[in-house]
Scaffold this active site. Structure first.
Site, PDB file in Angstrom:
ATOM      1  CG  HIS A  44       1.333  -1.652 -15.694  1.00  0.00           C
ATOM      2  ND1 HIS A  44       0.947  -2.907 -15.272  1.00  0.00           N
ATOM      3  CD2 HIS A  44       2.411  -1.829 -16.490  1.00  0.00           C
ATOM      4  CE1 HIS A  44       1.746  -3.812 -15.808  1.00  0.00           C
ATOM      5  NE2 HIS A  44       2.651  -3.186 -16.551  1.00  0.00           N
ATOM      6  CB  THR A  52     -10.739  -0.505 -21.282  1.00  0.00           C
ATOM      7  OG1 THR A  52      -9.480  -1.000 -21.759  1.00  0.00           O
ATOM      8  CG2 THR A  52     -10.737   1.014 -21.312  1.00  0.00           C
ATOM      9  N   GLY A  74       0.784  -1.228   0.000  1.00  0.00           N
ATOM     10  CA  GLY A  74       0.000   0.000   0.000  1.00  0.00           C
ATOM     11  C   GLY A  74       0.816   1.278   0.000  1.00  0.00           C
ATOM     12  CB  SER A  75       4.296   2.161  -0.916  1.00  0.00           C
ATOM     13  OG  SER A  75       4.391   1.812  -2.269  1.00  0.00           O
TER      14      SER A  75
HETATM   15  C1  GAR Z   1       3.121  -0.877  -7.678  1.00  0.00           C
HETATM   16  O1  GAR Z   1       4.454  -0.905  -8.087  1.00  0.00           O
HETATM   17  C2  GAR Z   1       2.194  -0.938  -8.877  1.00  0.00           C
HETATM   18  O2  GAR Z   1       2.727  -0.317  -9.990  1.00  0.00           O
HETATM   19  C3  GAR Z   1       2.084  -2.425  -9.082  1.00  0.00           C
HETATM   20  O3  GAR Z   1       2.010  -2.960  -7.784  1.00  0.00           O
HETATM   21  C4  GAR Z   1       2.781  -2.152  -6.912  1.00  0.00           C
HETATM   22  C5  GAR Z   1       1.956  -1.888  -5.658  1.00  0.00           C
HETATM   23  O4  GAR Z   1       2.765  -1.374  -4.646  1.00  0.00           O
HETATM   24  N1  GAR Z   1       0.928  -2.754  -9.845  1.00  0.00           N
HETATM   25  C6  GAR Z   1       0.886  -3.744 -10.736  1.00  0.00           C
HETATM   26  O5  GAR Z   1       1.827  -4.472 -10.965  1.00  0.00           O
HETATM   27  C7  GAR Z   1      -0.441  -3.905 -11.432  1.00  0.00           C
HETATM   28  N2  GAR Z   1      -0.342  -4.886 -12.456  1.00  0.00           N
HETATM   29  P1  GAR Z   1       2.108  -0.770  -3.337  1.00  0.00           P
HETATM   30  O6  GAR Z   1       1.180  -1.821  -2.742  1.00  0.00           O
HETATM   31  O7  GAR Z   1       3.264  -0.479  -2.438  1.00  0.00           O
HETATM   32  O8  GAR Z   1       1.358   0.472  -3.723  1.00  0.00           O
END
Ligand code: GAR
Length: 193
Positions: free
Chosen positions: A111, A143, A11-12
């Site tokens: 992403h 989408t 969840g950063s």
């Molecule tokens: C982030 O790096 C985001 O870009 C990626 O998950 C991470 C979540 O980090 N998302 C994907 O790969 C979506 N396909 P977080 O939980 O620390 O925000």
């Protein structure tokens, strides 16, 4: 602009959004709920820290997509907060047409690559292994085309000669933490529907 954040991990990025809100840098955006498909995900601990409802919602029966009973539960759970914007911040499931229809043109995703390059899982690792000198992150509308919706904004990140997955991940997360709140703030003031 009422915002519901969906996430599966630490969840950063949700934290970056909430910090921007506290600092008055989220435009008219206000996070009204955090929902996770992973019971003990770090993202849920942000709820008590920032005074926002945060809860696990069962996304079963599938593991990598939101469909069937889980999809129905998510539509109900998200709808209960009447969001204007649904933010997928590390939500590691493919969302399907019923959810997309329920929140038509209201869902954005973060992403970790310069889409259309390296969609799907492990966008950071894919970029590193490609030998490219640059990667970045993308915020786009969601989408039915996985990681293929209209791009809102991208941030570029260099891949240096001695780059490792750890060092690149650090740079990527820093870029994400500034990009995602900035895009949300812009949508909240410029409109998007
Ligand atoms: C982030 O790096 C985001 O870009 C990626 O998950 C991470 C979540 O980090 N998302 C994907 O790969 C979506 N396909 P977080 O939980 O620390 O925000």
């Amino acid at each position: 602009m009422r915002i519901v954040i969906l996430g599966s991990g630490r969840g950063s990025n949700a934290e970056a959004i909430l910090k921007a809100q506290v600092a008055g840098q989220l435009g008219k955006g206000k996070v009204v709920a955090i929902i996770s498909d992973v019971p003990n995900a770090g993202i849920l601990s942000l709820g008590s820290r920032f005074g926002v409802p945060a809860k696990w919602v069962d996304a079963s029966p599938f593991k990598t997509k939101l469909e069937g009973e889980g999809e129905v539960r998510y539509i109900e759970a998200v709808r209960a907060y009447s969001p204007d914007l649904v933010v997928l911040a590390g939500f590691m499931r493919v969302v399907k047409p019923a959810f997309l229809m329920a929140f038509h043109k209201q869902i954005i995703n973060l992403h970790p690559s310069l889409l259309p390059l390296f969609p799907g899982l492990d966008g950071i690792g894919q970029a590193l292994r490609s030998g490219n000198k640059e990667t970045g992150c993308t915020v786009h509308f969601v989408t039915a085309a996985v990681d293929g919706g209209p791009i809102l904004e991208q941030a570029h990140v260099s891949i240096d000669a001695a780059e490792t997955l750890e060092s690149l991940s650090l740079k990527m997360h820093a870029a994400e933490h500034s990009l995602l709140p900035r895009v949300i703030a812009r949508l909240s003031t410029e409109g998007y529907k």
